[in-house]
Write an enzyme that holds these catalytic residues in place. Structure first.
Site: not given
Ligand code: ASP
Length: 313
Positions: A178, A207-209, A230, A232
């Protein structure tokens, strides 16, 4: 006298091993990180708004195949790209976000337009794309996002029945890719932006953070701007970006203390791997990570550029 301004960016945190890093990949990553932070810094230097600076910085990384956002996004279980992004401006706590978009070249620009041109904060999937076309964004074929590397990663994850991080031949495969940016402009505005393809082999519209305000992104003038990376699910449960802002607001902690307390404290104890970047109202930055590395760069209040990869740098 000019007011202080600064910008920091990241290209994902996780396990990055020196022993596995090729010179070629390292050079390419460092060049992208530098181009990104310089693009944002130029806007700040010209007295522009922090919002435009973080968009410009994130766009550079979305257009590179080396990060898990835009062009280099990871693939879902159905061999598609589904991207999430969010942005926040600290003056009036305005925010915009999109989730699960498949045909938008630069999701961070769409998140900005949701903030500026809609009455909403978060738009998803087809509806978000309908809004995109009404607002002049171009339709981008899924083919544009397809890279051999991401396909190999997906196959490896499918074979193992896992999702998130893969173990194929690339030295930074065990890293979340990310991207994000945080900035303080000369007018005292703080802004934060985050963009991602999510996690490899994700299913069911996961869906992530990165599109959740308060988890992956937060900005509040007079306080702090934060962008995270990280796994998510942990960052959502711990409301990481919002928690850093709350610690600074109520406990009057320094940006470094608040960021480390969250990333090295409860998040780590829960099993959440990753990191964040933050800039406070004086332009002081901090990189926090509980992993072996995080692709990152800063141009600080003295105009000094630093680009780093490993946690011990
Ligand atoms: N935080 C992102 C997610 O969980 C992943 C990443 O940090 O690459 O979608």
């Amino acid at each position: 006298m000019t007011q202080p301004f600064s910008i920091a960016i990241h290209g994902g945190a996780g396990t990055i091993l020196r022993s596995q890093m090729s010179e070629e990949l390292k050079r390419a990553i460092l060049a992208d990180l530098e181009a990104s932070v310089r693009a944002g810094h130029k806007i700040l230097k010209d007295s522009g708004d922090a919002l435009d600076a973080v968009v410009a910085a994130v766009k550079v990384l979305e257009d590179s195949p080396n990060f898990n956002a835009g062009k280099g996004s990871v693939l879902t279980n159905k061999e598609m790209v589904e991207m999430d992004a969010s942005i926040m401006h600290g003056r009036a706590l305005d925010a915009g976000a999109v989730a699960g978009v498949r045909h938008i070249k630069n999701p961070i620009e769409l998140a900005r337009d949701v903030m500026k041109h809609s009455e909403h904060v978060l738009l998803i999937g087809e509806g978000a794309e309908e809004f995109a076309f009404v607002n002049g964004h171009q339709f981008t074929e899924q083919d544009y996002f397809f890279t051999e590397r991401r396909y190999e990663q997906l196959l490896s994850m499918k074979e193992k029945g896992l999702f998130a991080l893969s173990e194929s031949k690339y030295p930074d495969d065990k890293k979340y890719g990310t991207v994000g940016a945080v900035a303080l402009d000369q007018h005292g505005n703080l802004a934060a932006a985050t963009s991602t393809g999510g996690v490899t082999n994700k299913k069911y519209g996961r869906v992530g953070d990165s599109s959740i305000i308060g988890a992956g992104t937060y900005a509040e003038n007079g306080n702090v701007a934060v962008s995270t990376t990280g796994m998510g699910e942990y960052f959502i449960r711990k409301t990481v970006a919002g928690d850093v802002a709350a610690r600074m607001r109520y406990l009057k902690e320094e940006v470094s203390t608040a960021s480390d307390a969250v990333i090295q404290g409860e998040l780590k104890h829960m099993g959440g791997e990753g990191g964040l970047i933050a800039i406070d109202a004086h332009g002081r930055h901090h990189f926090a990570m509980n992993s072996s590395g995080m692709y990152r760069a800063v141009i600080d209040v003295d105009g000094k550029l630093t680009v780093s990869i490993y946690a011990d740098e």
